[in-house]
Each structure stands twice: as structure tokens, then as C-alpha cells.
Design a protein around this motif. Structure first.
Motif, short mmCIF file in Angstrom:
data_model
loop_
_atom_site.label_atom_id
_atom_site.label_comp_id
_atom_site.label_asym_id
_atom_site.label_seq_id
_atom_site.Cartn_x
_atom_site.Cartn_y
_atom_site.Cartn_z
N GLY A 45 96.39 29.54 -31.17
CA GLY A 45 96.35 30.98 -31.33
C GLY A 45 97.60 31.65 -30.82
N ALA A 48 100.51 31.08 -33.15
CA ALA A 48 100.44 31.95 -34.33
C ALA A 48 101.02 33.33 -34.01
N SER A 54 99.46 33.83 -39.42
CA SER A 54 98.02 33.85 -39.17
C SER A 54 97.57 32.52 -38.57
N LYS A 55 96.44 32.54 -37.88
CA LYS A 55 95.92 31.32 -37.28
C LYS A 55 95.68 30.21 -38.30
N TYR A 59 96.62 26.18 -38.00
CA TYR A 59 95.58 25.15 -38.08
C TYR A 59 95.83 24.21 -39.26
#
Length: 211
Positions: A45, A48, A54-55, A59
Motif C-alpha cells: 500500500g 502504491a 493504484s494498489k 499487487y
């Protein structure tokens, strides 16, 4: 007559990064987080936020925090290994000089616990995924082979076996240094002598057929 006001030029939208470019940007940013904040702050997080993405993007590249730490750890190691190999290939050294440079670089890296490489490694301690670090040892073996190949008239497979042994010896000597059993100069001297001892009897042997 009123002068017509021209609209401002429309700036082109920023170029979309390729997947490889995005990955490199994320790893660069992750390294900055470790340097500026510390490894404990390196989460998916937070990465990011710092990278401005964005997360889901983060991921998609790393999956988990352990995955991120492992990729960063391998990336730092690969950059170091490549830099040392390139530096050694740009100059002509004797076997003795090469062994000294190789031993010093390897042992000093193991003894330095103040940089981001060891900070990331400490953050990974105990992770089940640390088994993936075999890749780091493989990269180190390849670096030893590239640096020592000009001094050994050996078939590729035989040189690889010798370098696997040398890297194992370097790991053991580094461990003895970290535990305080021997001093840094003593360990470097021993590793230098070991590298020379392995290569000297073989440097005069005829080149065998490549595997």
C-alpha cells in the motif's frame, strides 16, 4: 478589433509505461522507501502511494509483501553482481590481483550490515519464501565464473563446479566473520589464498572439450 485569444496548446497525455518499465519504477521506488524510511515501511500500500499508482497495480507485480521484498532483494543483488563483473572485465589483472579483488568484494559485502541490501534481507528473515534465494547464489556462481574464466583453462562444467565450491567457502567465511570468530582482514586473506589455490593448479591444464 478584439484580438482573438488562442486556446492553450493541448499537452500530450503521459506515455503509458510498459509492464517492464512499471516494474522497474516500482522497484526504484521501493528502494527509496528502504533508504529514506526503513524496510519496515515497505508495504504494498505504501509503495502504491509513493509510486503514484493504484494498489492493484502493485499487487499485480508482486502479489504479497514477501514477494515484493524477495524481488527487491534479488534486484539489488543482481545490480551489484553485474556492476562488479563489468568493472573486472574492463581491466586486465593477474590471478593474484583478481583473487584479492574478488575476495575483498565478497567478504566486505557480507560484513556490511548498514545498507539497504541487508535491511531488506533482515525484513525477510524467517520467510518461507526465502528458499527462492537459491537464485542469488546461482547469480554469484555465474559472476565468479565470468571473473575467473580468463585464469582457468577448464571446461565450462568443471569451472562451474569449482566456483560453486568457492561461493560455498565464501559463505562459510562470511559467517565466521559475522559471528566474530575471525577478523575481516584474516578472512579476506584466507579467501584470497583459497581462490588462488583452486585456480593455480588448473590454470596450466589443457582446455577440455566444452560441455
Amino acid at each position: 478589433m478584439q484580438k482573438e485569444i488562442e486556446p492553450p496548446p493541448v499537452s500530450a497525455p503521459p506515455r503509458r509505461l510498459s509492464k517492464a518499465e512499471r516494474r522497474r519504477q516500482l522497484l526504484d521506488t521501493a528502494l527509496l522507501i528502504v533508504r529514506e524510511e526503513n524496510a519496515d515501511r515497505l508495504t504494498l500500500g505504501h509503495l502504491a502511494v509513493r509510486a503514484g499508482v493504484s494498489k492493484p497495480v502493485v499487487y499485480d507485480h508482486f502479489g504479497t509483501r514477501s514477494g515484493l521484498l524477495i524481488e527487491l532483494y534479488k534486484w539489488i543483488d543482481t545490480e551489484r553482481v553485474n556492476a562488479f563483473r563489468d568493472a573486472m572485465s574492463s581491466t586486465t589483472l593477474s590471478l593474484e590481483e583478481t583473487a584479492q579483488a574478488l575476495a575483498s568484494a565478497y567478504i566486505q559485502c557480507a560484513a556490511d550490515h548498514t545498507d539497504e541490501f541487508h535491511a531488506v534481507g533482515a525484513a525477510l528473515a524467517g520467510s518461507d519464501e526465502k528458499a527462492a534465494f537459491q537464485e542469488l547464489l546461482d547469480n554469484c556462481v555465474k559472476m565468479f565464473m565470468a571473473v575467473l574464466k580468463p585464469h582457468a583453462r577448464l571446461a565450462e562444467a568443471e569451472l562451474e563446479r569449482c566456483c560453486i565450491g568457492l561461493v560455498g567457502a565464501g559463505e562459510a567465511l562470511s559467517g565466521a566473520l559475522v559471528r566474530g570468530r575471525h577478523g575481516e582482514d584474516e578472512v579476506i586473506e584466507a579467501f584470497t589464498a583459497l581462490i588462488q589455490g583452486v585456480l593455480k593448479p588448473m590454470s596450466s591444464q589443457p582446455q577440455g572439450p566444452a560441455d
